[in-house]
Design a protein around this motif. Structure first.
Motif, PDB file in Angstrom:
ATOM      1  N   UNK A 296       0.855  -1.177   0.000  1.00 51.91           N
ATOM      2  CA  UNK A 296       0.000   0.000   0.000  1.00 51.91           C
ATOM      3  C   UNK A 296       0.892   1.228   0.000  1.00 51.91           C
ATOM      4  N   UNK A 297       0.704   2.116  -0.956  1.00 54.43           N
ATOM      5  CA  UNK A 297       1.561   3.295  -1.046  1.00 54.43           C
ATOM      6  C   UNK A 297       0.861   4.559  -0.555  1.00 54.43           C
ATOM      7  N   UNK A 298      -0.463   4.568  -0.532  1.00 53.25           N
ATOM      8  CA  UNK A 298      -1.166   5.755  -0.046  1.00 53.25           C
ATOM      9  C   UNK A 298      -2.569   5.361   0.388  1.00 53.25           C
ATOM     10  N   UNK A 299      -3.332   6.369   0.864  1.00 57.21           N
ATOM     11  CA  UNK A 299      -4.670   6.107   1.396  1.00 57.21           C
ATOM     12  C   UNK A 299      -5.608   5.594   0.317  1.00 57.21           C
ATOM     13  N   UNK A 300      -5.503   6.174  -0.881  1.00 59.13           N
ATOM     14  CA  UNK A 300      -6.393   5.747  -1.961  1.00 59.13           C
ATOM     15  C   UNK A 300      -6.150   4.283  -2.329  1.00 59.13           C
ATOM     16  N   UNK A 301      -4.879   3.895  -2.365  1.00 51.93           N
ATOM     17  CA  UNK A 301      -4.569   2.500  -2.680  1.00 51.93           C
ATOM     18  C   UNK A 301      -5.144   1.560  -1.630  1.00 51.93           C
ATOM     19  N   UNK A 302      -5.088   1.993  -0.357  1.00 53.69           N
ATOM     20  CA  UNK A 302      -5.636   1.154   0.708  1.00 53.69           C
ATOM     21  C   UNK A 302      -7.133   0.984   0.547  1.00 53.69           C
ATOM     22  N   UNK A 303      -7.823   2.068   0.218  1.00 52.40           N
ATOM     23  CA  UNK A 303      -9.274   1.994   0.061  1.00 52.40           C
ATOM     24  C   UNK A 303      -9.654   1.115  -1.120  1.00 52.40           C
ATOM     25  N   UNK A 304      -8.936   1.297  -2.258  1.00 55.37           N
ATOM     26  CA  UNK A 304      -9.255   0.499  -3.436  1.00 55.37           C
ATOM     27  C   UNK A 304      -8.927  -0.974  -3.210  1.00 55.37           C
ATOM     28  N   UNK A 305      -7.838  -1.220  -2.498  1.00 54.54           N
ATOM     29  CA  UNK A 305      -7.449  -2.607  -2.223  1.00 54.54           C
ATOM     30  C   UNK A 305      -8.481  -3.297  -1.358  1.00 54.54           C
ATOM     31  N   UNK A 306      -8.989  -2.571  -0.338  1.00 53.07           N
ATOM     32  CA  UNK A 306      -9.981  -3.171   0.547  1.00 53.07           C
ATOM     33  C   UNK A 306     -11.302  -3.382  -0.172  1.00 53.07           C
ATOM     34  N   UNK A 307     -11.675  -2.411  -1.024  1.00 54.70           N
ATOM     35  CA  UNK A 307     -12.958  -2.519  -1.723  1.00 54.70           C
ATOM     36  C   UNK A 307     -12.948  -3.653  -2.740  1.00 54.70           C
ATOM     37  N   UNK A 308     -11.771  -3.965  -3.286  1.00 56.49           N
ATOM     38  CA  UNK A 308     -11.690  -5.004  -4.306  1.00 56.49           C
ATOM     39  C   UNK A 308     -11.829  -6.401  -3.730  1.00 56.49           C
TER      40      UNK A 308
ATOM     41  N   UNK B   2       3.936   3.198  12.702  1.00 54.93           N
ATOM     42  CA  UNK B   2       3.035   2.391  11.882  1.00 54.93           C
ATOM     43  C   UNK B   2       1.643   3.018  11.889  1.00 54.93           C
ATOM     44  N   UNK B   3       1.078   3.228  10.700  1.00 60.18           N
ATOM     45  CA  UNK B   3      -0.304   3.675  10.542  1.00 60.18           C
ATOM     46  C   UNK B   3      -1.122   2.507  10.013  1.00 60.18           C
ATOM     47  N   UNK B   4      -2.181   2.159  10.719  1.00 54.96           N
ATOM     48  CA  UNK B   4      -3.068   1.071  10.311  1.00 54.96           C
ATOM     49  C   UNK B   4      -4.329   1.665   9.698  1.00 54.96           C
ATOM     50  N   UNK B   5      -4.746   1.119   8.567  1.00 52.60           N
ATOM     51  CA  UNK B   5      -5.903   1.610   7.813  1.00 52.60           C
ATOM     52  C   UNK B   5      -6.954   0.519   7.717  1.00 52.60           C
TER      53      UNK B   5
ATOM     54  N   UNK C 282     -16.221   4.794   5.482  1.00 52.18           N
ATOM     55  CA  UNK C 282     -15.179   5.584   6.130  1.00 52.18           C
ATOM     56  C   UNK C 282     -13.881   4.791   6.170  1.00 52.18           C
ATOM     57  N   UNK C 283     -12.784   5.503   6.300  1.00 47.59           N
ATOM     58  CA  UNK C 283     -11.469   4.904   6.494  1.00 47.59           C
ATOM     59  C   UNK C 283     -11.014   5.258   7.900  1.00 47.59           C
ATOM     60  N   UNK C 284     -10.830   4.239   8.741  1.00 52.07           N
ATOM     61  CA  UNK C 284     -10.333   4.431  10.094  1.00 52.07           C
ATOM     62  C   UNK C 284      -8.814   4.308  10.077  1.00 52.07           C
ATOM     63  N   UNK C 285      -8.139   5.273  10.687  1.00 53.54           N
ATOM     64  CA  UNK C 285      -6.681   5.300  10.698  1.00 53.54           C
ATOM     65  C   UNK C 285      -6.181   5.424  12.129  1.00 53.54           C
TER      66      UNK C 285
END
Length: 479
Positions: free
Chosen positions: A11-23, A47-50, A61-64
């Motif tokens: 995961x390189x950024x927040x958008x990638x995390x959201x798209x990865x989870x949604x997929x 460490x940031x957990x998403x 929502x995205x919890x961080x």
């Protein structure tokens, strides 16, 4: 940058995390992503957990959550992963003296929302407390911890413990914030909600296209200012004029065309150059005027962008602003009544006495639908906005209240008993189709005109309208 754990993805950024989870639709649980990020306290990497999740019937929502193993710094944040709402929202909650249980209400504060307490002349700007899922008490006590001035700290502590009455205002340009209403779906006498247009500056700050005001040759553009409520102040006489030009409804072009063309098909469609509201490319807006029986002349406008595919339709009123408001009452008794066409404007309120349901103007925006479609959309909006009372941690009596409401609603839509739909529109821009050719022959439908109060005219901006210059120009042209 770090591995996402079980999934093995990077995961390189927040958008990638959201798209990865949604997929990952087949997974039993939404994956938790981890990102190595800089600690702002000690300068080492933490460490940031998403986690992408859905608050039931509310928003994606995205919890961080960030944690630094070197200095122990910890913080959390919530960001919205869904779309921005069409309008800005403002919640105002009156907290009486001694009712500390009100401070336990849950609050969703987006990263663009402003919190105000007028009694202390106190304001929490968006950057001070970012996206937060908390309670009123939690937000106030967090502000206490961050304050340096002891006098303000003591005042805030008294509010956080319920020792003083105050007003809690949550103003969000994105429209994604929320204050819990424990009485939902009934109204709360202590809580008021307003939905209104964003200012040009707010549009630009949120990434929307915000065209600068046009200046005619030899004409100066008067500056706009903002009052204490954050609302934009504009020159005298222009507020009511904007209200008169406001679209009655917006929606899918096919739905609006299908509903209106049954009354009269357009004989001629005109075009005008426009700009796409999504990508800014030049496009074309097509429009035509039509007369709806027992209603008024309306202008149907449809915009399509060939570049990005954006489509939108607006239904605008034609002619002058009516001198009186209109109250429409429909007694729904059979299946045919559920299929009646409904035009609900943004200035209309909706009531269903049998459900003890009342929606203030602006809650759903303007729409072209049917009676059944209106009730279904009201139910969906209530579940989305008040979804906290449907979660796992909800008390049983609150769950039962919602279940009873849904059961009563299903009885209305299945017509197990007759019910009443009331649409009250101060601008008389709403409409319910009669079941007969003559309105007088429809005993279930009544339309009552009434004189608007001063408060209604003030809210619509009609008290400030000054048409003397336009009247003089018209009279000069006529002669």
């Amino acid at each position: 940058m770090a591995s996402s754990g079980d999934e093995g993805r990077v995961v390189v950024d927040l958008r990638s995390a959201a798209e990865s989870a949604a997929a990952d639709e087949d997974a039993h649980a939404t994956p938790l992503h981890e990102i190595e990020s800089l600690c702002m306290r000690c300068g080492e990497n933490g460490i940031t957990r998403l986690l992408l999740t859905l608050i039931p019937h509310f928003r994606e929502v995205v919890l961080m959550a960030f944690e630094c193993p070197h200095c122990g710094e910890r913080n959390n944040e919530i960001q919205f992963a869904g779309q921005l709402q069409p309008k800005r929202c403002c919640y105002s909650l009156e907290v009486p003296l001694g009712q500390s249980e009100i401070l336990n209400r849950q609050v969703v504060k987006s990263d663009s929302a402003i919190i105000k307490i007028p009694e202390l002349d106190f304001e929490i700007p968006p950057e001070a407390q970012r996206g937060t899922l908390s309670t009123m008490e939690g937000i106030i006590m967090r502000a206490v911890d961050e304050l340096q001035a002891l006098q303000d700290e003591r005042k805030l502590r008294s509010l956080g413990s319920g020792e003083a009455a105050f007003t809690f205002i949550l103003d969000d340009p994105k429209g994604n914030s929320f204050i819990e209403n424990p009485h939902a779906p009934s109204s709360d006498p202590l809580l008021s909600v307003r939905f209104y247009e964003r200012t040009r500056e707010q549009q630009a700050a949120l990434g929307f296209l915000a065209e600068p005001p046009t200046e005619q040759p030899g004409e100066a553009v008067l500056p706009a200012s903002a009052n204490s409520d954050g609302l934009q102040s504009v020159p005298h006489g222009s507020v009511g004029a904007v209200a008169g030009r406001r679209a009655i409804a917006q929606g899918n072009p096919d739905e609006i065309a299908a509903s209106l063309c049954r009354y009269s098909a357009p004989e001629e469609v005109d075009t005008l150059p426009s700009t796409c509201g999504a990508c800014g490319t030049e496009c074309v807006t097509r429009f035509f005027a039509t007369k709806i029986p027992y209603f008024q002349e309306v202008i149907v406008m449809a915009t399509t962008c060939d570049m990005c595919g954006y489509r939108n339709s607006e239904l605008k009123p034609g002619g002058e602003i009516p001198a009186k408001g209109k109250k429409i009452t429909l007694r729904v008794q059979n299946a045919r009544d559920l299929t009646r066409d409904v035009i609900k404007s943004d200035s209309a309120s909706v009531k269903v006495p049998e459900l003890e349901l009342e929606l203030s103007c602006g809650t759903l925006g303007g729409m072209v639908t049917t009676v059944e479609g209106l009730i279904v959309k009201i139910c969906e909006a209530l579940e989305r906005i008040h979804g906290f009372q449907l979660g796992d941690s909800t008390l049983e009596w609150k769950k039962k209240k919602w279940e009873d409401f849904k059961e009563r609603l299903s009885k209305l839509l299945s017509l197990q008993e007759a019910w009443t739909l009331i649409i009250d529109d101060g601008l008389a821009a709403s409409f319910v189709a009669p079941a007969t050719e003559s309105l007088e022959d429809d005993s279930q439908l009544t339309m009552e005109e009434y004189q608007r109060s001063w408060e209604q005219n003030e809210e619509l901006g009609l008290n400030d309208m000054d048409t003397s210059s336009a009247d003089a120009a018209y009279n000069t042209t006529s002669t």
